[in-house]
Design an enzyme around this catalytic site. Structure first.
Site, mmCIF file in Angstrom:
data_model
loop_
_atom_site.group_PDB
_atom_site.id
_atom_site.type_symbol
_atom_site.label_atom_id
_atom_site.label_comp_id
_atom_site.label_asym_id
_atom_site.label_seq_id
_atom_site.Cartn_x
_atom_site.Cartn_y
_atom_site.Cartn_z
ATOM 1 N N ASP A 186 -76.288 3.394 58.977
ATOM 2 C CA ASP A 186 -76.771 3.972 57.708
ATOM 3 C C ASP A 186 -76.651 5.486 57.653
ATOM 4 O OD1 ASP A 186 -77.704 1.755 55.977
ATOM 5 O OD2 ASP A 186 -78.878 1.398 57.697
ATOM 6 N N HIS A 220 -86.172 2.969 46.608
ATOM 7 C CA HIS A 220 -86.675 4.445 46.931
ATOM 8 C C HIS A 220 -87.099 4.857 45.324
ATOM 9 C CE1 HIS A 220 -84.008 4.777 50.567
ATOM 10 N NE2 HIS A 220 -85.328 4.850 50.958
ATOM 11 N N CYS A 279 -77.981 9.890 47.735
ATOM 12 C CA CYS A 279 -78.153 9.504 49.215
ATOM 13 C C CYS A 279 -77.169 10.170 50.126
ATOM 14 C CB CYS A 279 -78.642 8.287 49.601
ATOM 15 S SG CYS A 279 -77.304 7.046 48.865
HETATM 16 C C1 CIR Z 1 -81.048 1.837 53.861
HETATM 17 O O1 CIR Z 1 -81.512 0.633 53.681
HETATM 18 O O2 CIR Z 1 -81.710 2.676 54.675
HETATM 19 C C2 CIR Z 1 -79.749 1.973 53.697
HETATM 20 N N1 CIR Z 1 -78.930 0.805 53.897
HETATM 21 C C3 CIR Z 1 -79.575 2.596 52.322
HETATM 22 C C4 CIR Z 1 -80.348 3.968 52.126
HETATM 23 C C5 CIR Z 1 -79.932 4.500 50.801
HETATM 24 N N2 CIR Z 1 -80.602 5.763 50.475
HETATM 25 C C6 CIR Z 1 -80.929 6.264 49.363
HETATM 26 O O3 CIR Z 1 -80.663 5.777 48.281
HETATM 27 N N3 CIR Z 1 -81.787 7.351 49.634
#
Ligand code: CIR
Length: 257
Positions: free
Chosen positions: A63, A163, A250
């Site tokens: 990630d 989130h 993100c």
């Molecule tokens: C996770 O589940 O941590 C990642 N697959 C996706 C994170 C996305 N982050 C975000 O929207 N801040």
């Protein structure tokens, strides 16, 4: 135009197929396409005046492209988080090293867990989602770290999405875009609020850079609303990254150089 902004980004890991998933079923992710989309996202940031600095990743950081979750940067300080998913903690050292060149560093300590995706900074108000990834202990720690610089930290319950910033983001200095199914509008009564089109529940994640938002092409109806309300929009296709539950905020950490 905003050339004093740095956007820290990170490679799409060759291991992204093993990403964390909470609300979505696992489907194949086309690595080349994900990387091309990420390149285009960086190009959009550059066009909006950011200097993009991309960190390297590795196969064991599925990630890593979602770099927002591992740091919160304000003018005075960088806070390295302690992500709620243990698989993501290997992402921290390189990000801390990059940020230490630019800011004093603080850290979220155990038993606190916090993902940057839960942190929405609006001027000196800092809204933090208490979610599956971020706990009360970490919200209190962040409050103690930021209080000396006169930031007010507000904890908000997040349900139904990953989130806080899946549910609400800033689209202008004084205006938020939110999905009312995931966050109560009255949490933000001091601000103008626009709502996503109800058919686009994932449409609340927009990335404000200077005077425009970087916004996923997957949500055309909400985009129209933004434009009708005077928000400048730069569209990006992040459909492969969305399969890993990522969106636009993100994939970068943006701060003044
Ligand atoms: C996770 O589940 O941590 C990642 N697959 C996706 C994170 C996305 N982050 C975000 O929207 N801040």
């Amino acid at each position: 135009m905003g050339s004093d902004l740095i956007a820290l980004t990170r490679d799409v890991s060759a291991g992204i197929a093993r990403c964390e998933l909470t609300h979505l079923a696992r489907v194949p992710i086309d690595l080349d396409r994900a990387r091309a989309q990420h390149d285009a996202y960086e190009t959009a940031l550059t066009a909006l005046g950011c200097r993009v600095e991309r960190l390297r990743s590795s196969d064991d950081m599925p990630d890593s492209v979602f770099i927002e979750d591992v740091a919160i940067v304000v003018d005075e300080l960088a806070v390295v988080t302690r992500p709620g998913a243990e698989s993501r903690r290997a992402e921290l050292p390189a990000v801390e090293q990059a940020l230490a060149l630019r800011r004093p560093i603080a850290r979220i300590e155990p038993p606190g867990t916090l993902d940057g995706g839960d942190v929405l900074v609006v001027g000196r108000e800092v809204f933090v989602g208490q979610s599956g990834r971020t706990n009360r202990e970490a919200i209190d720690q962040l409050g103690r770290l930021l209080r000396p610089f006169e930031y007010q930290v507000h904890g908000l319950a997040v349900t139904g999405c990953l989130h806080l910033k899946s549910a609400v983001t800033l689209v202008r200095a004084d205006c938020l875009l939110l999905n009312p199914a995931w966050i109560a509008r009255n949490c933000f009564s001091a601000y103008e609020c626009l709502e996503v089109d109800a058919r686009e529940p994932y449409g609340a994640n927009a990335l404000l850079v200077s005077d425009a938002v970087v916004y996923p092409s997957a949500h055309p109806r909400t985009r129209e609303r933004l434009v009708a309300n005077g928000v400048k929009v730069t569209g990006v296709d992040v459909s492969e990254l969305a399969k890993a539950e990522g969106a636009v905020t993100c994939c970068s950490v943006i701060f003044k150089s």
